[in-house]
Design an enzyme around this catalytic site. Structure first.
Site, PDB file in Angstrom:
ATOM      1  N   GLY A 177       9.343   1.015   8.518  1.00  0.00           N
ATOM      2  CA  GLY A 177       9.444   1.442   9.919  1.00  0.00           C
ATOM      3  C   GLY A 177       9.359   2.949  10.054  1.00  0.00           C
ATOM      4  O   GLY A 177      10.137   3.566  10.791  1.00  0.00           O
ATOM      5  N   SER A 230      24.016  -0.919  12.253  1.00  0.00           N
ATOM      6  CA  SER A 230      24.257  -0.426  13.613  1.00  0.00           C
ATOM      7  C   SER A 230      25.738  -0.593  13.924  1.00  0.00           C
ATOM      8  O   SER A 230      26.431  -1.395  13.275  1.00  0.00           O
ATOM      9  CB  SER A 230      23.454  -1.279  14.606  1.00  0.00           C
ATOM     10  OG  SER A 230      23.831  -1.007  15.944  1.00  0.00           O
ATOM     11  N   TYR A 267      21.070  -9.672  18.939  1.00  0.00           N
ATOM     12  CA  TYR A 267      20.878  -8.392  18.229  1.00  0.00           C
ATOM     13  C   TYR A 267      22.124  -8.092  17.383  1.00  0.00           C
ATOM     14  O   TYR A 267      22.015  -7.742  16.198  1.00  0.00           O
ATOM     15  CB  TYR A 267      20.591  -7.250  19.206  1.00  0.00           C
ATOM     16  CG  TYR A 267      20.425  -5.918  18.493  1.00  0.00           C
ATOM     17  CD1 TYR A 267      19.318  -5.685  17.674  1.00  0.00           C
ATOM     18  CD2 TYR A 267      21.384  -4.909  18.604  1.00  0.00           C
ATOM     19  CE1 TYR A 267      19.174  -4.470  16.984  1.00  0.00           C
ATOM     20  CE2 TYR A 267      21.244  -3.701  17.927  1.00  0.00           C
ATOM     21  CZ  TYR A 267      20.134  -3.489  17.112  1.00  0.00           C
ATOM     22  OH  TYR A 267      19.998  -2.295  16.434  1.00  0.00           O
ATOM     23  N   LYS A 280      22.577  -7.663  13.223  1.00  0.00           N
ATOM     24  CA  LYS A 280      23.126  -6.485  12.559  1.00  0.00           C
ATOM     25  C   LYS A 280      24.420  -6.825  11.809  1.00  0.00           C
ATOM     26  O   LYS A 280      24.714  -6.218  10.775  1.00  0.00           O
ATOM     27  CB  LYS A 280      23.318  -5.344  13.569  1.00  0.00           C
ATOM     28  CG  LYS A 280      21.988  -4.764  14.059  1.00  0.00           C
ATOM     29  CD  LYS A 280      21.168  -4.161  12.910  1.00  0.00           C
ATOM     30  CE  LYS A 280      19.864  -3.531  13.351  1.00  0.00           C
ATOM     31  NZ  LYS A 280      19.117  -2.874  12.273  1.00  0.00           N
ATOM     32  N   PRO A 330      24.513   3.405  12.926  1.00  0.00           N
ATOM     33  CA  PRO A 330      24.480   4.380  14.023  1.00  0.00           C
ATOM     34  C   PRO A 330      24.846   3.738  15.365  1.00  0.00           C
ATOM     35  O   PRO A 330      24.596   2.555  15.603  1.00  0.00           O
ATOM     36  CB  PRO A 330      23.012   4.845  14.061  1.00  0.00           C
ATOM     37  CG  PRO A 330      22.350   4.256  12.837  1.00  0.00           C
ATOM     38  CD  PRO A 330      23.156   3.051  12.478  1.00  0.00           C
ATOM     39  N   GLY A 331      25.394   4.591  16.224  1.00  0.00           N
ATOM     40  CA  GLY A 331      25.540   4.225  17.638  1.00  0.00           C
ATOM     41  C   GLY A 331      24.248   4.578  18.352  1.00  0.00           C
ATOM     42  O   GLY A 331      23.166   4.281  17.856  1.00  0.00           O
ATOM     43  N   THR A 358      15.375   7.052  20.451  1.00  0.00           N
ATOM     44  CA  THR A 358      14.095   6.811  19.760  1.00  0.00           C
ATOM     45  C   THR A 358      13.277   5.906  20.687  1.00  0.00           C
ATOM     46  O   THR A 358      13.557   5.830  21.884  1.00  0.00           O
ATOM     47  CB  THR A 358      14.348   6.076  18.430  1.00  0.00           C
ATOM     48  OG1 THR A 358      14.969   4.813  18.747  1.00  0.00           O
ATOM     49  CG2 THR A 358      15.259   6.857  17.498  1.00  0.00           C
TER      50      THR A 358
HETATM   51  P1  NDP Z   1      11.969   2.729  16.849  1.00  0.00           P
HETATM   52  O1  NDP Z   1      11.500   1.686  17.795  1.00  0.00           O
HETATM   53  O2  NDP Z   1      11.692   4.151  17.191  1.00  0.00           O
HETATM   54  O3  NDP Z   1      11.400   2.440  15.379  1.00  0.00           O
HETATM   55  C1  NDP Z   1      11.385   1.131  14.855  1.00  0.00           C
HETATM   56  C2  NDP Z   1      10.519   1.098  13.615  1.00  0.00           C
HETATM   57  O4  NDP Z   1      10.560  -0.237  13.079  1.00  0.00           O
HETATM   58  C3  NDP Z   1       9.072   1.426  13.921  1.00  0.00           C
HETATM   59  O5  NDP Z   1       8.560   2.266  12.903  1.00  0.00           O
HETATM   60  C4  NDP Z   1       8.377   0.065  13.851  1.00  0.00           C
HETATM   61  O6  NDP Z   1       7.064   0.213  13.348  1.00  0.00           O
HETATM   62  C5  NDP Z   1       9.237  -0.669  12.814  1.00  0.00           C
HETATM   63  N1  NDP Z   1       9.113  -2.115  12.964  1.00  0.00           N
HETATM   64  C6  NDP Z   1       9.565  -2.880  13.990  1.00  0.00           C
HETATM   65  N2  NDP Z   1       9.187  -4.143  13.811  1.00  0.00           N
HETATM   66  C7  NDP Z   1       8.476  -4.192  12.647  1.00  0.00           C
HETATM   67  C8  NDP Z   1       7.806  -5.203  11.932  1.00  0.00           C
HETATM   68  N3  NDP Z   1       7.795  -6.477  12.367  1.00  0.00           N
HETATM   69  N4  NDP Z   1       7.171  -4.889  10.785  1.00  0.00           N
HETATM   70  C9  NDP Z   1       7.181  -3.623  10.336  1.00  0.00           C
HETATM   71  N5  NDP Z   1       7.788  -2.608  10.948  1.00  0.00           N
HETATM   72  C10 NDP Z   1       8.421  -2.895  12.101  1.00  0.00           C
HETATM   73  O7  NDP Z   1      13.539   2.503  16.703  1.00  0.00           O
HETATM   74  P2  NDP Z   1      14.658   3.195  15.771  1.00  0.00           P
HETATM   75  O8  NDP Z   1      14.089   4.265  14.948  1.00  0.00           O
HETATM   76  O9  NDP Z   1      15.791   3.507  16.648  1.00  0.00           O
HETATM   77  O10 NDP Z   1      15.071   1.939  14.885  1.00  0.00           O
HETATM   78  C11 NDP Z   1      15.135   1.970  13.484  1.00  0.00           C
HETATM   79  C12 NDP Z   1      16.282   1.100  13.014  1.00  0.00           C
HETATM   80  O11 NDP Z   1      17.509   1.674  13.484  1.00  0.00           O
HETATM   81  C13 NDP Z   1      16.268  -0.331  13.536  1.00  0.00           C
HETATM   82  O12 NDP Z   1      16.662  -1.189  12.488  1.00  0.00           O
HETATM   83  C14 NDP Z   1      17.335  -0.331  14.639  1.00  0.00           C
HETATM   84  O13 NDP Z   1      17.893  -1.597  14.822  1.00  0.00           O
HETATM   85  C15 NDP Z   1      18.314   0.658  14.047  1.00  0.00           C
HETATM   86  N6  NDP Z   1      19.253   1.270  14.972  1.00  0.00           N
HETATM   87  C16 NDP Z   1      18.797   1.990  16.060  1.00  0.00           C
HETATM   88  C17 NDP Z   1      19.709   2.578  16.912  1.00  0.00           C
HETATM   89  C18 NDP Z   1      19.297   3.300  18.145  1.00  0.00           C
HETATM   90  O14 NDP Z   1      20.148   3.519  19.043  1.00  0.00           O
HETATM   91  N7  NDP Z   1      18.048   3.747  18.259  1.00  0.00           N
HETATM   92  C19 NDP Z   1      21.157   2.508  16.644  1.00  0.00           C
HETATM   93  C20 NDP Z   1      21.506   1.717  15.503  1.00  0.00           C
HETATM   94  C21 NDP Z   1      20.588   1.156  14.692  1.00  0.00           C
HETATM   95  P3  NDP Z   1       5.765  -0.524  13.940  1.00  0.00           P
HETATM   96  O15 NDP Z   1       6.024  -0.866  15.360  1.00  0.00           O
HETATM   97  O16 NDP Z   1       4.659   0.456  13.731  1.00  0.00           O
HETATM   98  O17 NDP Z   1       5.629  -1.719  13.049  1.00  0.00           O
HETATM   99  C1  8X3 Z   2      21.456   0.117  18.446  1.00  0.00           C
HETATM  100  C2  8X3 Z   2      22.678   0.574  19.147  1.00  0.00           C
HETATM  101  O1  8X3 Z   2      24.349   0.015  20.986  1.00  0.00           O
HETATM  102  O2  8X3 Z   2      22.039  -0.609  21.380  1.00  0.00           O
HETATM  103  O3  8X3 Z   2      21.742  -0.615  17.313  1.00  0.00           O
HETATM  104  O4  8X3 Z   2      23.375  -1.837  19.816  1.00  0.00           O
HETATM  105  S1  8X3 Z   2      23.109  -0.539  20.384  1.00  0.00           S
END
Ligand code: NDP
Ligand code: 8X3
Length: 250
Positions: free
Chosen positions: A4, A135, A148, A152, A178-179, A183
């Site tokens: 990702g 998360s 979701y 997690k 993370p909270g 992104t």
């Molecule tokens: P983004 O949407 O910015 O990034 C998500 C990434 O995951 C992208 O690079 C996407 O790439 C990749 N991805 C999603 N689905 C697939 C798939 N089927 N195959 C391959 N790659 C995939 O979100 P974040 O950076 O915020 O998320 C990253 C991680 O952090 C996630 O696991 C999310 O649950 C977790 N998280 C996020 C939080 C937030 O508040 N943002 C808080 C806590 C946890 P592409 O679409 O090119 O495949």
């Molecule tokens: C992403 C944070 O609060 O949307 O994992 O679940 S929250």
């Protein structure tokens, strides 16, 4: 190896690790973004990069991608299991089955497929560090977060299980929770409804992808004998999954 890496936390992590001197395997579905990041890492950070374009939900693609790695690229020191998403925010009785399947298939099964393909390479060398991006939703449940949060919570359990299984190989496992991080996460969750996505981060200063990347860099560059097991991190304005202190005109 960062899954990702085309956006958000994963992209920022690839950049931080390149800056720390790592060569990078970057993965994601959006090939154009992988190529753009590869160029940036090559040119600005002098990092060697392999871009692997696959969907973590497809175990055949995952296995082919890992099998395609040659020579030293098979010596993966750090795996950041970051690819993941939330889709929808509905009460269970109104939940959309396709949303649920996308989350379960990506966040749980995808993380497992990648881990199943990469861990034998680490076990052979008795060396490695796996960082799972969990998360606060892996620690607590909030209204309409049902599936979701369940995915997690599964990541949280997988991290604990992996840490036990990897113990005899000297492989470290770090779970990062993370909270709110600004992104593309909310844009994906709310299916491109930008106004609703922006409201998620209104009235306070959320974390950035780079904030989490800084912590990942810290965790993976600690002395060999130190393993951060579990790290919960929120912005200052967030106490837990449900309490965020917002003021108008942040
Ligand atoms: P983004 O949407 O910015 O990034 C998500 C990434 O995951 C992208 O690079 C996407 O790439 C990749 N991805 C999603 N689905 C697939 C798939 N089927 N195959 C391959 N790659 C995939 O979100 P974040 O950076 O915020 O998320 C990253 C991680 O952090 C996630 O696991 C999310 O649950 C977790 N998280 C996020 C939080 C937030 O508040 N943002 C808080 C806590 C946890 P592409 O679409 O090119 O495949
Ligand atoms: C992403 C944070 O609060 O949307 O994992 O679940 S929250």
């Amino acid at each position: 190896m960062v899954t990702g890496a085309t956006s958000g936390i994963g992209r920022a992590t690839a950049i931080q690790l390149a800056d720390a001197g790592y060569n990078l395997i970057i993965t994601g579905r959006r090939a154009d973004r992988l190529e753009e990041l590869k160029k940036l890492l090559n040119v600005t950070y002098k990092s060697d990069v392999v871009a692997l374009n696959f969907d973590v939900r497809n175990n055949v693609e995952v296995k082919e991608a890992i099998d395609s790695l040659k020579g030293e690229w098979r010596n993966i020191d750090v795996l950041v299991n970051n690819a993941g998403l939330a889709v929808g925010l509905d009460p269970l009785n109104e939940g959309i089955i396709d949303d649920w399947e996308r989350m379960i298939d990506t966040n749980v099964k995808g993380l497992l497929y990648v881990s199943r393909a990469v861990t034998p390479l680490m076990c052979e060398r008795n060396h490695g560090h796996i960082v799972n991006i969990c998360s606060t939703a892996g620690k607590e449940v909030y209204a309409n977060g049902n599936v979701y949060c369940a995915t997690k919570h599964a990541v949280d359990a997988i991290s604990k299980g992996m840490r036990i299984d990897m113990l005899k190989y000297g492989i470290k496992v770090t779970n990062i929770c993370p909270g709110a991080v600004e992104t593309e996460f909310s844009l994906v969750r709310f299916k491109d409804d930008k106004e609703r996505a922006d409201r998620t981060y209104a009235g306070y200063k959320p974390l950035t992808g780079d904030d989490i990347a800084t912590l990942i860099r810290f965790a993976v560059t600690l002395p060999e004998n130190i393993c951060i097991n579990d790290l919960v991190v929120t912005p200052k304005a967030q106490a837990n999954a449900t309490n965020i202190f917002r003021v108008e005109n942040k």
